[in-house]
Design an enzyme around this catalytic site. Structure first.
Site, PDB file in Angstrom:
ATOM      1  N   ASP A  11       0.440  -1.007  -0.224  1.00 33.12           N
ATOM      2  CA  ASP A  11       0.011  -0.389  -0.010  1.00 33.12           C
ATOM      3  C   ASP A  11       0.950   1.493  -0.097  1.00 33.12           C
ATOM      4  O   ASP A  11       2.026   0.884   0.588  1.00 33.12           O
ATOM      5  CB  ASP A  11      -1.054  -0.276   0.852  1.00 33.12           C
ATOM      6  N   ASP A  13      -0.516   5.247   0.539  1.00 31.77           N
ATOM      7  CA  ASP A  13      -0.420   5.929   1.076  1.00 31.77           C
ATOM      8  C   ASP A  13      -1.130   5.472   2.742  1.00 31.77           C
ATOM      9  O   ASP A  13      -1.460   4.520   3.218  1.00 31.77           O
ATOM     10  CB  ASP A  13      -2.039   6.777   0.927  1.00 31.77           C
TER      11      ASP A  13
END
Length: 284
Positions: A11, A13
């Site tokens: 991932d 953010d």
């Protein structure tokens, strides 16, 4: 996990960066994994930007990455529309384009699949003051400049019968100032206005992981999902059979892990990506 990793689904953010700043230990940890031969695919539910824009930001932070190393939720959504078209379940043509709601990443992903699309501004022009021009589907993703008019055009088209694909349903988006309104909150507004339910394709939904594993050409058990959200990154990985690690640089906390059912808990909980180095045979 008993074997060394072959791939990481990472991932962005709250894991690699928060706003314009790198997360603690992320750059060094990812460099260590790459040096050990681990393939890394950066997955983001933030659908507003193109893979090239994401890769440029990663490079600016010191992370070696190109656009092919990035998978956005917009790309997953476009793949879903393309699949519906190839199955004969959706007709996309000049008269029935896709309505792209969101940032530049949404339209760019549709272009990758040769899917004709229009903006909400163009849709208003086509529709005039009293009608709703036909569209095949609405692809709704995050965009920092989305406004009520954009959501309204989506609602009009969905009520008219357009298929509705949402890139993701994250309620919030981590920034340097805190948690901002995410695409899931915007999707909820359109849901309330239409009474319809979208097909959601980003994490934690299965489509995102299927596309990611296909991109890497690896089995689920040979990869590790690294994320900061228990409800998206980690929950989706559990359902997809992908081992996972929660890094504590984003949204979820270590305290929240203990309240989960054992089957939904991450395999690892660490402060930074570098704390996972033993999984690819490197000391921190």
């Amino acid at each position: 996990m008993t074997a060394l990793l072959h791939g990481i689904l990472c991932d962005l953010d709250g894991v690699v960066y928060r706003g314009d700043a790198p997360c603690d230990g992320a750059v060094e940890g990812l460099a260590s994994a790459r040096e050990a031969g681990v393939r890394i695919l950066y997955m983001t539910n933030n659908a507003s930007r193109t893979p090239q824009a994401v890769a440029d930001q990663l490079q600016g932070l010191g992370v070696a990455a190109g656009p092919d190393d990035v998978l956005t939720a917009s790309q997953v959504a476009a793949a879903e529309v393309a699949a519906l078209r190839s199955q004969g379940r959706l007709t996309v043509d000049q008269d029935r384009p896709v309505l792209a709601v969101g940032g530049a990443g949404v339209g760019a992903a549709l272009d990758e699949h040769g899917l004709g699309w229009i903006t909400t501004t163009r849709q208003r022009e086509r529709s005039g003051a009293t009608g709703v021009a036909d569209v095949a589907a609405v692809v709704q993703g995050y965009g920092p400049r989305l406004d009520v008019q954009d959501l309204t055009e989506a609602a009009y088209a969905i009520r008219q019968g357009a298929a509705w694909i949402a890139t993701n349903d994250d309620a919030t988006l981590p920034t340097t100032r805190g948690l901002a309104v995410g695409n899931g909150s915007l999707v909820a507004a359109v849901r309330r206005a239409t009474g319809a339910e979208p097909t959601v394709v980003g994490k934690p939904h299965a489509t995102a992981y299927e596309v990611a594993l296909d991109r890497l050409g690896l089995r689920a058990q040979d990869c590790l999902m690294v994320g900061d959200r228990l409800d998206t990154d980690i929950a989706g990985a559990a359902r997809a059979g992908v081992p996972s690690a929660l890094v504590l640089t984003g949204v979820s906390t270590a305290q929240e892990v203990s309240s989960l059912e054992p089957s939904l808990r991450p395999d690892h909980v660490v402060d930074t990506i570098g704390d996972l180095a033993h999984l690819w045979g490197r000391d921190r």
